[in-house]
Structures are given as structure tokens and as C-alpha cells.
Scaffold this motif. Structure first.
Motif, mmCIF file in Angstrom:
data_model
loop_
_atom_site.group_PDB
_atom_site.id
_atom_site.type_symbol
_atom_site.label_atom_id
_atom_site.label_comp_id
_atom_site.label_asym_id
_atom_site.label_seq_id
_atom_site.Cartn_x
_atom_site.Cartn_y
_atom_site.Cartn_z
ATOM 1 N N SER A 23 0.862 -1.180 0.000
ATOM 2 C CA SER A 23 0.000 0.000 0.000
ATOM 3 C C SER A 23 0.900 1.232 0.000
ATOM 4 C CB SER A 23 -0.862 0.004 1.262
ATOM 5 O OG SER A 23 -0.026 0.081 2.405
ATOM 6 N N ASP A 56 -2.123 15.575 -5.549
ATOM 7 C CA ASP A 56 -2.965 14.514 -4.995
ATOM 8 C C ASP A 56 -3.714 13.753 -6.094
ATOM 9 O OD1 ASP A 56 -2.166 15.378 -2.544
ATOM 10 O OD2 ASP A 56 -4.083 16.252 -1.947
ATOM 11 N N ALA A 57 -3.961 14.421 -7.233
ATOM 12 C CA ALA A 57 -4.717 13.780 -8.315
ATOM 13 C C ALA A 57 -3.998 12.558 -8.888
ATOM 14 C CB ALA A 57 -4.986 14.786 -9.436
ATOM 15 N N LEU A 58 -2.702 12.416 -8.597
ATOM 16 C CA LEU A 58 -1.986 11.252 -9.140
ATOM 17 C C LEU A 58 -2.486 9.946 -8.538
ATOM 18 C CD1 LEU A 58 1.633 12.583 -9.520
ATOM 19 C CD2 LEU A 58 0.043 12.009 -11.307
ATOM 20 N N GLU A 59 -2.816 9.942 -7.246
ATOM 21 C CA GLU A 59 -3.378 8.735 -6.634
ATOM 22 C C GLU A 59 -4.824 8.918 -6.194
ATOM 23 O OE1 GLU A 59 -0.550 10.091 -5.376
ATOM 24 O OE2 GLU A 59 1.068 8.608 -5.529
ATOM 25 N N GLY A 60 -5.309 10.165 -6.197
ATOM 26 C CA GLY A 60 -6.678 10.408 -5.729
ATOM 27 C C GLY A 60 -6.813 10.272 -4.222
ATOM 28 N N VAL A 61 -5.695 10.395 -3.489
ATOM 29 C CA VAL A 61 -5.736 10.364 -2.026
ATOM 30 C C VAL A 61 -5.467 11.782 -1.532
ATOM 31 C CG1 VAL A 61 -4.705 9.450 0.082
ATOM 32 C CG2 VAL A 61 -4.917 7.995 -1.942
ATOM 33 N N LYS A 115 2.905 6.723 -6.041
ATOM 34 C CA LYS A 115 2.444 5.405 -6.473
ATOM 35 C C LYS A 115 1.705 5.638 -7.773
ATOM 36 C CE LYS A 115 1.556 1.079 -4.216
ATOM 37 N NZ LYS A 115 1.129 0.366 -5.405
ATOM 38 N N ASP A 118 -1.383 3.780 -9.245
ATOM 39 C CA ASP A 118 -2.752 3.971 -8.749
ATOM 40 C C ASP A 118 -3.597 4.813 -9.703
ATOM 41 O OD1 ASP A 118 -2.076 2.583 -6.481
ATOM 42 O OD2 ASP A 118 -2.735 4.119 -5.067
ATOM 43 N N GLY A 119 -2.932 5.669 -10.480
ATOM 44 C CA GLY A 119 -3.690 6.571 -11.344
ATOM 45 C C GLY A 119 -3.006 6.727 -12.688
ATOM 46 N N ASN A 120 -3.127 7.925 -13.290
ATOM 47 C CA ASN A 120 -2.500 8.169 -14.587
ATOM 48 C C ASN A 120 -2.040 9.631 -14.621
ATOM 49 O OD1 ASN A 120 -2.515 9.189 -17.472
ATOM 50 N ND2 ASN A 120 -2.681 6.996 -17.801
ATOM 51 N N TRP A 123 -3.431 11.912 -17.420
ATOM 52 C CA TRP A 123 -4.802 12.335 -17.081
ATOM 53 C C TRP A 123 -4.757 13.468 -16.058
ATOM 54 C CZ3 TRP A 123 -7.219 12.501 -12.322
ATOM 55 C CH2 TRP A 123 -8.600 12.752 -12.341
ATOM 56 N N LEU A 125 -2.301 15.549 -15.140
ATOM 57 C CA LEU A 125 -1.668 16.798 -15.566
ATOM 58 C C LEU A 125 -2.530 17.537 -16.589
ATOM 59 C CD1 LEU A 125 2.054 15.628 -15.826
ATOM 60 C CD2 LEU A 125 0.987 16.925 -13.988
ATOM 61 N N TYR B 13 -12.102 9.746 -12.341
ATOM 62 C CA TYR B 13 -11.050 8.780 -12.674
ATOM 63 C C TYR B 13 -11.193 7.488 -11.865
ATOM 64 C CZ TYR B 13 -6.747 6.855 -14.278
ATOM 65 O OH TYR B 13 -5.842 6.029 -14.877
ATOM 66 N N TYR B 15 -9.386 5.161 -10.040
ATOM 67 C CA TYR B 15 -8.088 4.837 -9.439
ATOM 68 C C TYR B 15 -8.034 3.354 -9.076
ATOM 69 C CZ TYR B 15 -7.158 9.814 -9.022
ATOM 70 O OH TYR B 15 -6.929 11.132 -9.302
ATOM 71 N N THR B 16 -6.868 2.763 -9.201
ATOM 72 C CA THR B 16 -6.651 1.395 -8.723
ATOM 73 C C THR B 16 -5.718 1.485 -7.532
ATOM 74 O OG1 THR B 16 -4.862 1.180 -10.313
ATOM 75 C CG2 THR B 16 -6.986 0.257 -10.945
ATOM 76 N N ARG B 17 -6.069 0.817 -6.464
ATOM 77 C CA ARG B 17 -5.274 0.940 -5.247
ATOM 78 C C ARG B 17 -4.737 -0.418 -4.836
ATOM 79 N NH1 ARG B 17 -8.725 5.226 -3.256
ATOM 80 N NH2 ARG B 17 -7.908 7.013 -4.391
ATOM 81 N N THR B 18 -3.448 -0.450 -4.544
ATOM 82 C CA THR B 18 -2.843 -1.639 -3.968
ATOM 83 C C THR B 18 -3.194 -1.640 -2.485
ATOM 84 O OG1 THR B 18 -1.032 -1.353 -5.522
ATOM 85 C CG2 THR B 18 -0.704 -2.930 -3.747
ATOM 86 N N TYR B 240 -5.892 6.957 -21.810
ATOM 87 C CA TYR B 240 -6.305 6.960 -20.405
ATOM 88 C C TYR B 240 -7.802 7.164 -20.344
ATOM 89 C CZ TYR B 240 -5.894 12.039 -21.177
ATOM 90 O OH TYR B 240 -6.005 13.310 -21.678
#
Lengths: 385, 329
Positions: A23, A56-61, A115, A118-120, A123, A125, B13, B15-18, B240
Motif C-alpha cells: 500500500s 494529490d490527483a496522481l493517486e486520488g488520495v 504510487k 494507482d492513477g494516470n 490524465w 496533468l 477517474y 483509481y486502482t489501489r494496492t 487513459y
């Protein structure tokens, strides 16, 4: 400054397309524990934690600095998060150094991570819209402008792409291990953002990097040689204004000048032994050699072409394989700072530059409008002649 | 003049989470009809954490079963659910201490009405028929409404989860952006000329970033639909979520005659990629007036795609680099 700071612990995860075993909590934890182990310390010895990551948009956390407090042993201690786009890893390291220099904190743990799986990033940027130009599409026109202005031959970009991937073969943590990389392969790889080829571009990686910084008292107790933080500098400029030099941004020039002045460096190419420079697209090696006053304008590509930036050359650049070989965005700048520290501590393993005493760690971000750099040395107050 | 409607936009979006070992085990068990907590010292924490918040040590790897009954410690009533809420009828969010746990789980309670909710009430987990290895595989009901059903176990361990994150935005367009947008609809390029530096910006941000002064409607200027390619790239689209582009396309910065700031990210269309070059002189070809619409514009992004159909060469000689290179940004 009240105190001189130094790196006494370094930790990295293995970088990969996807770390499916961990994680985000587990990822930062792995790097942090390795840095603590290197310093022979535990979380109990840490006075504050500073973490960095890209948007934060890279993982959405959202606000990960809160949810990661448990994994980083931060409960009951100060933790804060830094964000300066792609340069964030270096800005974060500098924040940690500043906290030690202030005299308020003795020992600070700093961690950068991303990570990406987890995302893109493209998308994210592009603001979540179709037709995102991504990082490559933003930088490609400026790279073309550099090529036109400097009259550099097109193989310079291919050469950097090959050199950094060959260096990465010596680094067990690197994401890309392209054993059969060659000029031909780079040249024949698809053009993603004209004039940039696929193999001239950084990968998308998961990973985290960490360092423990401390003051002179902490260094005295450290089991391994320190990397003294001799100088650091950050600069910013607007992303858009008429007359902006996008190839050699003024903020990058001013940042380098401030850095060298603080360190007492008057001749960077001679007085700095090696550099880890943020090169996510191959052409940024010669562009930053010029943009940070290491060479004259128009001659960065000549230094690259001469082989001087290879390990064993006069001015080795990205001995670890660089961003072109591992790109967990929020960690990438910290990795540059950390690998500079590895060189002057003599802990760079197979990609060690013999006798490295002074090294540059560098990152840039945004629309090449954020810059963060530091100079580390095996000596507390290195003298230059 | 009627006001332009506010800009609405959905940022979305998957998201995929580990999950990592602890959350993965929690979600695997949840899918299979059991709720797990982690042991931290002499406490049981649910939902489980990977690391003990008191000691920073990893939690014990063997998780313990808690619930499915529990006690509401606090709650709030959601009278008007949005599309992303777990129920489309009014419901409660509650802090629920499950039997056997020492900490509260924040979750949804499907109650008949606000009067059916109270602090200290007993609730019980119910499993959804369609499960996605997510925390929303369960919901809670007042104990009297509970119906226990058989939950058939799923296959394999959960290691990766997908989360469709979706945010709806609505914002009023700034006046200077609105005049730029209205100009485009009328087939005109409206920029602003700084009263201090004399620089011409399009689209303007409402201030001059060099002189740092605000600009007003009095500073608006119309620019011709003709300019120079200041820079460009040919992009091979990354595929994407939400990407509509499939073939390589040009994105160019075009410096309109009289402007000091190029129009960024222009879609060129009809010019072959190998004929495209910096310095080329182009003219904007607008869509027919009835077809012009402001799409993908907000206060930061300024797409002209719904208004300009394409750009065509004027046939004039190329401009020399000194005319445009310093305006490429």
C-alpha cells in the motif's frame, strides 16, 4: 544558520511499474525504515517528519500527510507535507535541512513518494480532460527551441537516454534495467511528443525515498560517514509572461547563482565532482548544464557529446540512472538529493564516482518554473580553489 | 446581454489501489461476509490499520473477527443524498463500535427515518448482493430491521481495488474570461492590453503578470485571427480514462499578430504533420456561427475547440525566429 545539517541515513524502495505488494503506507514505510536502519536509529529518535509528493490527483488520495502519520511513526510529532510539482522531492529534502539548521529540531525524517500505478499522470496533468499534452507535450516545444538555438545534433538526446539507462544497470533500485539499450533502439522507438522518442522519456514508477538529517551532535553519534549539506537554494517564477526564457528560465539561473555563492563555488564544472540532475526527458541534461551555469550557453550538448557526463568523465551526471530510469514523481527530486549524498558518503556502490567530495542534487518542476538544489560534501566546510 | 451560464465540469477517474496485506485481508473477508479488526496492544481497531498509531509497530498479522452487530456512538442524518452517496434515499452516517472492537467504524445506516436513529442504538451489518471488495459491500440497519443472509465466498485474495472518484464542479466564469468567450462566439479574438507594460495578453487573466496591475474592460483589444506558430509538438495520445484522441495530433502555440502571449494548445487538424513548422503563418477558421459553443473552458483552461474549426496556412512567408521565439511559453 544556527546549525549545519547532514544526511546520516538513506533509504530507497525498489522502483517498479507497480509495487503490487505494498500500500502507499507500506511503500513510505519501507523507505523510512531503511533510512533509519542506515542511521542506526528508530522512530523514537526522530523529532519531526516532512513528506513530499506530487499533486494529490496522481493517486486520488487527499491530504496523505494525515493518513501516513501512522506508517511514519509521526503520532505526537510534527508532520508536514511539501508540494512543488516535480521538484517536490528536492524541496522536501531542503525543508528537512532547514528544520535542522533552525536549531529547533535535532533529527528529521524526510520521505518522498509516488504510487503512479494507482492513477494516470497524463490524465492528472491534463486536468482530467481528453487531449492532455502531459509533461512531454509541455516540454517538447521548449526542447525543440533549445535544439534550434544551440544547433545541437539530434543524437545528443539519444546519447543521454543510453548513458542513463546504462548507469541504471549498476543500480539495483532502478526501475528500468534495459540491458540491450542502444542509440539505434532509442532512435527507432516511437516518437511520443515530437521531437522526443519513447526511450528519451522517463518511465512511470511506484516508489519512495527517505533520508534522516541531523545536526553536528547527531553526526557525532552516526555510524556511517555523513553528507554535509553545504548549501541549498529554491527559486520560483511565473509559468507565463512575455519574454520568459523557457529554455533557460531566470529562476533556474538565479537558483544556481545563489547555491554556488552560498557554497563558495566559483567554478562549478571544476569544483563539483558529480551531479544528480532532474532529467525526465533526455535533452534536459544539456539544457540544465547551461541553465544552471555549469557550461556556457550553447555548449551543454558539447559536454554531453564529449562523454564528460559519463561515470569516469570529468563531470558525471546521473550516475544512478536518473529520472530516465526511475520516476516515482514525488520521490524523484529526493532521489537526486539522496544520490548526491550517496556519492560523497562513498556509499554509491557500483556507480560510485571515485573520490567524490562535492556533489550537486537538483530538481525542477511545474512548467520549469520551480527549482530546488543542494550541494552536499564529505567535508563540513569544503574549501574550493 | 444575458450572462453565460456557470461552468460545470465532472472530474472523474477510476483509481486502482494496492491494498497491502492488512487492508487486503479486511476487504477479502468483507466480500466473504466477515468483518475483521487488527489487534494493537490490548485494543482491537476496526477498520484495521497497518501500523499501530501508538507505537508505529506493524499490527499483528492475524486479524480478528468483529461484529456484525454494533453500537452507534454518534450519527448525522443525510436528508438530501447526492449521486455518490451509498443510498439515494435519506440515511444516516454513523460512528459504529462493532462488537469485539474498541474503535468506531464510520459507515452508513439505512434507517426508516431520522426518528429511527439514536445514539446508543444497536445496528447490524447487512451484505449487498453485488459485492466489489469495497467497504461499501456492507451497510448497517437498526437491529430490528436486520435480515441475516448467506454470503457466498468470492475467489482469491483482494490485492487491488478500483475506486471511481468523481467530483462535480460548478463555477462562475470571471468577467474577463466571459468577454473572451463571448468574443469567440462572435468570431473575434478579445485580449487585454496592459495600461502599464503595453503587453497584450490573450486569453487575459485579468491582470498584467509583468506590471502586476489589474485590467478592466477599458483595456480590451480585438486581435486579428492571424498569427505565427511560436512552437508546437506532435503528440501520440496516451490512452487513459476519458481520452478521446486516438491518432497523433498537433498542439501548437499561436502568437496572434499584435499579441505578446500565444494562444496555447491549439488543435490544428488539416495541415499534414511533416509540413508543420515553427514560424508558419496561420489563420483561424471559425465554425459556422450557429455551431459555436464554449466547451471545456473555465477560469484556468481555455479550449477554443468548440469555436475554431481549424487553422489554415495564410500562404505568406514564414516569420523569422526573432518574431516569435521569446513568446513561446
Amino acid at each position: 544558520m544556527a546549525e549545519r545539517s547532514a544526511v546520516i541515513g538513506i533509504g530507497q524502495t525498489k522502483y517498479a511499474r507497480r509495487r503490487g505488494d505494498l500500500s502507499i503506507d507500506g511503500l513510505v514505510r519501507e523507505a523510512a525504515l531503511r533510512a533509519l536502519e542506515d542511521a542506526q536509529l528508530t522512530f523514537k529518535d526522530i523529532d519531526a517528519i516532512v513528506i513530499g509528493k506530487a499533486p494529490d490527483a496522481l493517486e486520488g488520495v487527499m491530504m496523505p500527510e494525515l493518513s501516513l502519520a501512522d506508517a511514519l511513526g509521526a503520532v505526537g510529532k510534527p508532520i508536514h507535507r511539501v508540494h512543488t510539482a516535480g521538484s517536490v522531492g528536492a524541496s522536501t529534502a531542503i525543508s528537512a535541512a532547514t528544520m535542522v539548521e533552525s536549531g529547533i529540531f535535532d533529527t528529521v525524517l524526510t520521505v518522498g513518494y509516488e504510487k503512479q500505478s494507482d492513477g494516470n499522470a497524463t490524465w492528472a496533468l491534463g486536468g482530467g480532460r481528453s487531449g492532455s499534452q502531459g509533461a512531454g507535450g509541455s516540454f517538447a516545444p521548449w526542447i525543440r527551441k533549445y535544439i534550434e538555438k544551440s544547433a545541437a545534433p539530434e543524437h545528443i538526446g539519444w546519447k543521454v537516454a543510453v548513458k542513463d539507462r546504462q548507469n541504471a544497470l549498476k543500480n539495483p533500485y532502478a526501475h528500468l534495467h534495459l540491458k540491450d539499450i542502444s542509440i539505434e533502439k532509442v532512435k527507432e522507438s516511437p516518437v511520443l511528443w515530437d521531437p522526443l522518442h519513447f526511450l528519451e522519456s522517463c518511465p512511470s514508477s511506484d516508489g519512495a525515498a527517505a533520508m534522516v538529517l541531523t545536526n553536528e551532535k547527531g553526526v557525532a553519534r552516526a555510524p556511517q560517514p555523513p553528507a554535509w549539506v553545504v548549501a541549498h537554494a529554491k527559486r520560483t517564477e511565473f509559468t507565463q509572461f512575455p519574454g520568459r526564457d523557457t529554455v533557460k528560465p531566470a529562476a533556474g539561473v538565479e537558483c544556481a547563482k545563489a547555491l554556488y555563492k552560498k557554497a563558495g563555488i566559483t567554478n562549478p564544472i571544476r569544483q563539483i565532482d558529480c551531479a544528480e540532475i532532474y532529467v525526465p526527458f533526455s535533452w534536459y541534461e544539456p539544457m540544465w548544464l547551461e541553465g544552471h551555469l555549469i557550461t556556457e550557453e550553447g555548449s551543454g550538448w558539447k559536454l554531453t557529446e564529449s562523454g564528460a557526463t559519463e561515470i569516469g568523465g570529468d563531470f558525471p551526471v546521473n550516475m544512478s540512472g536518473g529520472v530516465l530510469s526511475s520516476n516515482p514523481i514525488g520521490a524523484s527530486g529526493m532521489i537526486r538529493c539522496l544520490e548526491a549524498a550517496n556519492q560523497v558518503r562513498g556509499t554509491a556502490g557500483d556507480y560510485q564516482v571515485d573520490g567524490a567530495r562535492v556533489a550537486l542534487g537538483h530538481a525542477y518542476g511545474g512548467a520549469a518554473n520551480y527549482f530546488a538544489m543542494w550541494i552536499v560534501s564529505s567535508e563540513k566546510e569544503p574549501k574550493f580553489s | 446581454m444575458s450572462e453565460l451560464p456557470p461552468i460545470t465540469y465532472t472530474l472523474e477517474y477510476p483509481y486502482t489501489r494496492t491494498t497491502g496485506p492488512v487492508v487486503g485481508a479486511f476487504l477479502t473477508a468483507l466480500r466473504d461476509g466477515r468483518i475483521l479488526g487488527s489487534r494493537c496492544g490490548d485494543r482491537v481497531i476496526c477498520p484495521p490499520l497497518e501500523f499501530d498509531p501508538d507505537t508505529a509497530e506493524p499490527v499483528a498479522q492475524d486479524l480478528v473477527e468483529v461484529g456484525p452487530g454494533g453500537t452507534v456512538k454518534s450519527w448525522t442524518w443525510i436528508a438530501e443524498p447526492t449521486r455518490k452517496h451509498p443510498f439515494q434515499q435519506p440515511f444516516a452516517f454513523a460512528l459504529i463500535v462493532l462488537d469485539g472492537a474498541d474503535t468506531a467504524l464510520s459507515h452508513a445506516v439505512k434507517a426508516r427515518g431520522i426518528d429511527a436513529m439514536s445514539t446508543g442504538m444497536r445496528v447490524r451489518a447487512q451484505w449487498r448482493e453485488e459485492r466489489a471488495s469495497a467497504v461499501t459491500d456492507v451497510y448497517f440497519v437498526p437491529e430490528a430491521d436486520a435480515v441475516d443472509t448467506y454470503v457466498p465466498p468470492g475467489e482469491g485474495e483482494v490485492e487491488l481495488t478500483e475506486h471511481l472518484i468523481s467530483l462535480d464542479f460548478k463555477e462562475a466564469i470571471h468577467p474577463f474570461r466571459e468577454r473572451f468567450a463571448r468574443g469567440l462566439i462572435a468570431g473575434k479574438f478579445i485580449g487585454q492590453k496592459s495600461p502599464v507594460s503595453g503587453k497584450v495578453y490573450i486569453p487575459s487573466k485579468g491582470y498584467d503578470p509583468l506590471a502586476r496591475v489589474a485590467m478592466t474592460e477599458a483595456d480590451d483589444v480585438e486581435l486579428p485571427p492571424v498569427g505565427i506558430v511560436a512552437g508546437y509538438t506532435v503528440i501520440t495520445p496516451v490512452q487513459y480514462y476519458g481520452q478521446k484522441e486516438t491518432e497523433p495530433y498537433i498542439r501548437a502555440s499561436i502568437l496572434l499578430d499584435g499579441a505578446d502571449q500565444p494562444l496555447g494548445q491549439q488543435d490544428i487538424k488539416n495541415i499534414p504533420h511533416d509540413e508543420f513548422r515553427s514560424g508558419m503563418r496561420l489563420r483561424a477558421v471559425f465554425r459556422p456561427e450557429s455551431e459555436r459553443k464554449i466547451v471545456e473552458m473555465d477560469n484556468r483552461w481555455g479550449s477554443t475547440g468548440g469555436v475554431i474549426d481549424h487553422w489554415e496556412p495564410t500562404g505568406e512567408p514564414d516569420a523569422p525566429p526573432e518574431k516569435y521565439l521569446e513568446h513561446l511559453f
